[in-house]
Design an enzyme around this catalytic site. Structure first.
Site, PDB file in Angstrom:
ATOM      1  CB  SER A  13      32.129  34.413  49.835  1.00  0.00           C
ATOM      2  OG  SER A  13      32.871  33.832  48.650  1.00  0.00           O
ATOM      3  CB  SER A 133      45.261  40.431  35.152  1.00  0.00           C
ATOM      4  OG  SER A 133      45.912  39.303  34.319  1.00  0.00           O
ATOM      5  CE1 TYR A 147      41.227  32.523  36.265  1.00  0.00           C
ATOM      6  CE2 TYR A 147      43.383  32.008  36.151  1.00  0.00           C
ATOM      7  CZ  TYR A 147      43.030  32.819  36.109  1.00  0.00           C
ATOM      8  OH  TYR A 147      42.460  33.264  37.476  1.00  0.00           O
ATOM      9  CE  LYS A 151      41.618  35.830  36.596  1.00  0.00           C
ATOM     10  NZ  LYS A 151      40.641  36.787  37.233  1.00  0.00           N
TER      11      LYS A 151
HETATM   12  P1  NAP Z   1      38.375  32.103  45.396  1.00  0.00           P
HETATM   13  O1  NAP Z   1      39.086  31.563  47.050  1.00  0.00           O
HETATM   14  O2  NAP Z   1      37.997  31.042  44.731  1.00  0.00           O
HETATM   15  O3  NAP Z   1      37.304  33.578  45.751  1.00  0.00           O
HETATM   16  C1  NAP Z   1      37.008  33.782  44.136  1.00  0.00           C
HETATM   17  C2  NAP Z   1      35.646  34.377  44.544  1.00  0.00           C
HETATM   18  O4  NAP Z   1      34.896  35.331  43.241  1.00  0.00           O
HETATM   19  C3  NAP Z   1      34.728  34.138  45.438  1.00  0.00           C
HETATM   20  O5  NAP Z   1      34.624  34.909  46.981  1.00  0.00           O
HETATM   21  C4  NAP Z   1      33.603  33.821  44.992  1.00  0.00           C
HETATM   22  O6  NAP Z   1      32.398  33.756  45.257  1.00  0.00           O
HETATM   23  C5  NAP Z   1      34.122  34.798  43.631  1.00  0.00           C
HETATM   24  N1  NAP Z   1      32.459  35.192  42.492  1.00  0.00           N
HETATM   25  C6  NAP Z   1      32.757  34.158  41.281  1.00  0.00           C
HETATM   26  N2  NAP Z   1      31.364  33.758  40.768  1.00  0.00           N
HETATM   27  C7  NAP Z   1      30.508  35.369  41.112  1.00  0.00           C
HETATM   28  C8  NAP Z   1      30.027  35.939  40.888  1.00  0.00           C
HETATM   29  N3  NAP Z   1      29.766  35.498  39.146  1.00  0.00           N
HETATM   30  N4  NAP Z   1      29.879  37.468  41.465  1.00  0.00           N
HETATM   31  C9  NAP Z   1      30.477  37.959  42.591  1.00  0.00           C
HETATM   32  N5  NAP Z   1      31.245  37.096  42.974  1.00  0.00           N
HETATM   33  C10 NAP Z   1      31.330  35.505  41.968  1.00  0.00           C
HETATM   34  O7  NAP Z   1      39.446  32.720  44.753  1.00  0.00           O
HETATM   35  P2  NAP Z   1      40.945  33.667  44.980  1.00  0.00           P
HETATM   36  O8  NAP Z   1      42.106  33.229  44.793  1.00  0.00           O
HETATM   37  O9  NAP Z   1      40.708  35.030  46.101  1.00  0.00           O
HETATM   38  O10 NAP Z   1      40.440  34.198  43.229  1.00  0.00           O
HETATM   39  C11 NAP Z   1      40.564  36.107  43.434  1.00  0.00           C
HETATM   40  C12 NAP Z   1      40.098  36.916  42.368  1.00  0.00           C
HETATM   41  O11 NAP Z   1      42.591  36.614  41.571  1.00  0.00           O
HETATM   42  C13 NAP Z   1      40.008  36.207  40.572  1.00  0.00           C
HETATM   43  O12 NAP Z   1      40.141  36.640  40.017  1.00  0.00           O
HETATM   44  C14 NAP Z   1      41.386  34.941  40.580  1.00  0.00           C
HETATM   45  O13 NAP Z   1      40.392  34.673  39.082  1.00  0.00           O
HETATM   46  C15 NAP Z   1      42.481  35.520  40.590  1.00  0.00           C
HETATM   47  N6  NAP Z   1      44.065  34.895  40.808  1.00  0.00           N
HETATM   48  C16 NAP Z   1      43.229  33.811  41.784  1.00  0.00           C
HETATM   49  C17 NAP Z   1      44.973  33.677  41.438  1.00  0.00           C
HETATM   50  C18 NAP Z   1      45.458  32.278  42.998  1.00  0.00           C
HETATM   51  O14 NAP Z   1      46.482  31.214  42.233  1.00  0.00           O
HETATM   52  N7  NAP Z   1      44.474  31.990  43.413  1.00  0.00           N
HETATM   53  C19 NAP Z   1      46.064  33.530  41.003  1.00  0.00           C
HETATM   54  C20 NAP Z   1      45.625  34.909  40.417  1.00  0.00           C
HETATM   55  C21 NAP Z   1      44.795  35.613  39.769  1.00  0.00           C
HETATM   56  P3  NAP Z   1      30.914  32.630  46.214  1.00  0.00           P
HETATM   57  O15 NAP Z   1      31.935  32.451  46.766  1.00  0.00           O
HETATM   58  O16 NAP Z   1      30.088  33.240  45.618  1.00  0.00           O
HETATM   59  O17 NAP Z   1      31.927  31.692  44.745  1.00  0.00           O
END
Ligand code: NAP
Length: 282
Positions: A13, A133, A147, A151
């Site tokens: 999303s 991760s 969190y 991870k």
């Molecule tokens: P984001 O824009 O908030 O995206 C998170 C996504 O996960 C959204 O599409 C959300 O969907 C989805 N989600 C949450 N709960 C869910 C569920 N129960 N079933 C299916 N989808 C679900 O953040 P992002 O940065 O892209 O994060 C993606 C991944 O990267 C995560 O695993 C995060 O831990 C990892 N990550 C992020 C960062 C960073 O700094 N951004 C750094 C390291 C790792 P909804 O719209 O339905 O909530």
């Protein structure tokens, strides 16, 4: 036998999931973009993505998404376990219901998705699994304990899985992004309960919220952040390589923090953290 290289991505999303769906579809991969709310990914159809509803905390939802890709393609060829968020807050203060939801999403959902796609991957002797991760899978910032624990669990599951499935032709890679500008920080800040002024962690949690927002938006570390495309690019490299790396570290912030954490003993690391976070009880 035709080998399916169809890609199934969780959490499309926004952020990294969306950017990955767009990038992989644009270079010719058959992509199934998924989300809890199908409306949120409707526009990805124009990019050539197949769309499916998928909530990684719901067994029926996970099962029917995998069944549908298998029906259309024979197997899920590539699984990108991206869905996840940060349940931030002090260890003592976060209600256990929220802790369980954190693990249900970031850990058990990811593990279950692996279990569901692996029979199809083993049947065709080919598969790629990419698990999101974080640099936070190797280090811990205060106020992010749950969190980080989730991870760290992703790191352990992925390491075990890599060994266990390689002989079946399935390769597993871990992505370790640093600060990525997505909806992540806003969700993390919003997840903090905001203990009222009487609580022993109220000031601390406020500082955690402030530091999270600053690190992504305007503080000195924000310059070392990246866009979601940088992770999408690393995921494309991981799934395209004949011999993918076990880990891909993404962004200068991840290289910097992982390097510092490796060098510093625990007590010195804690001292460094005290300059950004007020220590509760002091
Ligand atoms: P984001 O824009 O908030 O995206 C998170 C996504 O996960 C959204 O599409 C959300 O969907 C989805 N989600 C949450 N709960 C869910 C569920 N129960 N079933 C299916 N989808 C679900 O953040 P992002 O940065 O892209 O994060 C993606 C991944 O990267 C995560 O695993 C995060 O831990 C990892 N990550 C992020 C960062 C960073 O700094 N951004 C750094 C390291 C790792 P909804 O719209 O339905 O909530």
């Amino acid at each position: 036998m035709n080998v399916s290289k169809a890609v199934l991505i969780t959490g499309c999303s926004s952020g990294i999931g969306r950017a990955t769906a767009e990038r992989l579809a644009s270079v010719g991969w058959k992509v199934y973009a998924t989300a809890r709310d199908p409306e949120a990914i409707a526009s990805l159809e124009r990019n050539g993505c197949g769309l499916l509803t998928l909530d990684v905390t719901d067994e029926d939802s996970m099962r029917s998404a995998v069944d549908e890709v298998e029906r259309r393609e024979g197997a899920v060829g590539v699984l990108v376990n991206n869905a996840g968020y940060s349940q931030s807050g002090a260890i003592e203060a976060v209600p256990m219901e929220k802790v369980r939801r954190q693990f249900e999403t970031n850990v058990f959902g990811l593990a279950r998705m692996c279990q569901l796609v692996l029979p199809g991957m083993r049947r065709q002797g080919y598969g790629r699994i990419v698990n999101l991760s974080s640099m936070g899978g190797k280090l811990t910032f205060p106020g992010g304990g749950y969190y980080h624990a989730s991870k760290h669990a992703v790191e352990a599951i992925s390491d075990a899985l890599r060994f266990e499935v390689e002989g079946f032709g399935v390769k597993v890679s871990i992505l370790e992004p640093g600060l990525i500008r997505t909806g992540f920080a806003e969700t993390a800040v919003g997840s903090i309960d905001g203990s009222d002024g009487e609580e022993p962690y109220a000031g601390f949690e406020e500082a955690v919220a402030r530091a999270t927002a600053e690190n992504y938006e305007r503080g000195p570390f924000s310059r070392l952040s990246g866009g979601p495309e940088s992770v999408a690019e690393a995921i494309e490299r991981a799934i395209s390589a004949r011999n993918p790396r076990s880990r891909y570290v993404v962004t200068p912030s991840a290289h910097l923090f992982l390097g510092i954490r490796r060098l510093l003993p625990d007590r010195v690391w804690d001292t460094v953290l005290r300059s950004s976070y007020p220590q509760p009880g002091r």
